[in-house]
Design a protein around this motif. Structure first.
Motif, short mmCIF file in Angstrom:
data_model
loop_
_atom_site.label_atom_id
_atom_site.label_comp_id
_atom_site.label_asym_id
_atom_site.label_seq_id
_atom_site.Cartn_x
_atom_site.Cartn_y
_atom_site.Cartn_z
N LEU A 153 -2.46 -13.40 3.97
CA LEU A 153 -2.37 -12.08 3.33
C LEU A 153 -3.26 -11.04 4.00
N TYR A 154 -4.45 -11.44 4.46
CA TYR A 154 -5.32 -10.50 5.15
C TYR A 154 -4.67 -9.98 6.42
N ILE A 155 -3.83 -10.78 7.03
CA ILE A 155 -3.14 -10.35 8.25
C ILE A 155 -1.84 -9.63 7.90
N ALA A 156 -1.08 -10.14 6.95
CA ALA A 156 0.25 -9.60 6.65
C ALA A 156 0.19 -8.28 5.88
N PHE A 157 -0.75 -8.13 4.96
CA PHE A 157 -0.78 -6.94 4.12
C PHE A 157 -0.97 -5.65 4.92
N PRO A 158 -1.95 -5.56 5.82
CA PRO A 158 -2.08 -4.31 6.58
C PRO A 158 -0.85 -4.02 7.45
N VAL A 159 -0.24 -5.07 7.99
CA VAL A 159 0.95 -4.87 8.81
C VAL A 159 2.09 -4.32 7.96
N LEU A 160 2.27 -4.89 6.77
CA LEU A 160 3.33 -4.41 5.88
C LEU A 160 3.06 -2.99 5.39
N VAL A 161 1.82 -2.67 5.12
CA VAL A 161 1.48 -1.30 4.71
C VAL A 161 1.75 -0.32 5.85
N LEU A 162 1.42 -0.70 7.06
CA LEU A 162 1.68 0.15 8.22
C LEU A 162 3.18 0.37 8.42
N ILE A 163 3.96 -0.70 8.33
CA ILE A 163 5.42 -0.58 8.46
C ILE A 163 5.98 0.30 7.34
N GLY A 164 5.53 0.08 6.11
CA GLY A 164 5.98 0.90 4.99
C GLY A 164 5.62 2.37 5.18
N GLY A 165 4.42 2.63 5.66
CA GLY A 165 4.01 4.01 5.92
C GLY A 165 4.83 4.67 7.01
N LEU A 166 5.14 3.93 8.05
CA LEU A 166 5.97 4.48 9.13
C LEU A 166 7.40 4.76 8.65
N VAL A 167 7.95 3.87 7.85
CA VAL A 167 9.28 4.09 7.29
C VAL A 167 9.27 5.30 6.37
N TRP A 168 8.27 5.41 5.52
CA TRP A 168 8.16 6.55 4.61
C TRP A 168 8.03 7.85 5.38
N TRP A 169 7.19 7.85 6.42
CA TRP A 169 6.98 9.03 7.25
C TRP A 169 8.26 9.41 7.98
N TYR A 170 9.00 8.41 8.46
CA TYR A 170 10.23 8.66 9.19
C TYR A 170 11.32 9.23 8.28
N LEU A 171 11.41 8.71 7.06
CA LEU A 171 12.46 9.14 6.15
C LEU A 171 12.17 10.47 5.44
N SER A 172 10.92 10.90 5.43
CA SER A 172 10.61 12.15 4.72
C SER A 172 10.54 13.33 5.66
#
Length: 71
Positions: A52-71
């Motif tokens: 989780l320490y490795i996966a959570f920041p990666v998933l947050v980064l991917i989610g932020g990039l998707v949110w930034w791209y779609l908005s």
């Protein structure tokens, strides 16, 4: 502003991962009853907290990039 927050998050994540691994290594020398053979062979890779320490920041980064791209 976002750069500072991202930097603080990265530092906190790295520090937390380091502390988790150091505590795991200290407790590894103690005898544990009923330990799964996979955990005994690979204590770091089979630990869900480390994953989780490795996966959570990666998933947050991917989610932020998707949110930034779609908005």
């Amino acid at each position: 502003m976002y750069t500072i927050l991202i930097g603080i998050a990265v530092i906190a994540t790295i520090f937390s991962l380091y502390m988790t691994v150091s505590i795991m290594r200290k407790q590894q020398h103690k005898e544990v009853d009923h330990i799964h053979p996979t955990v005994a062979k690979h204590p770091l890779l089979a630990n869900p907290i480390v994953i989780l320490y490795i996966a959570f920041p990666v998933l947050v980064l991917i989610g932020g990039l998707v949110w930034w791209y779609l908005s």
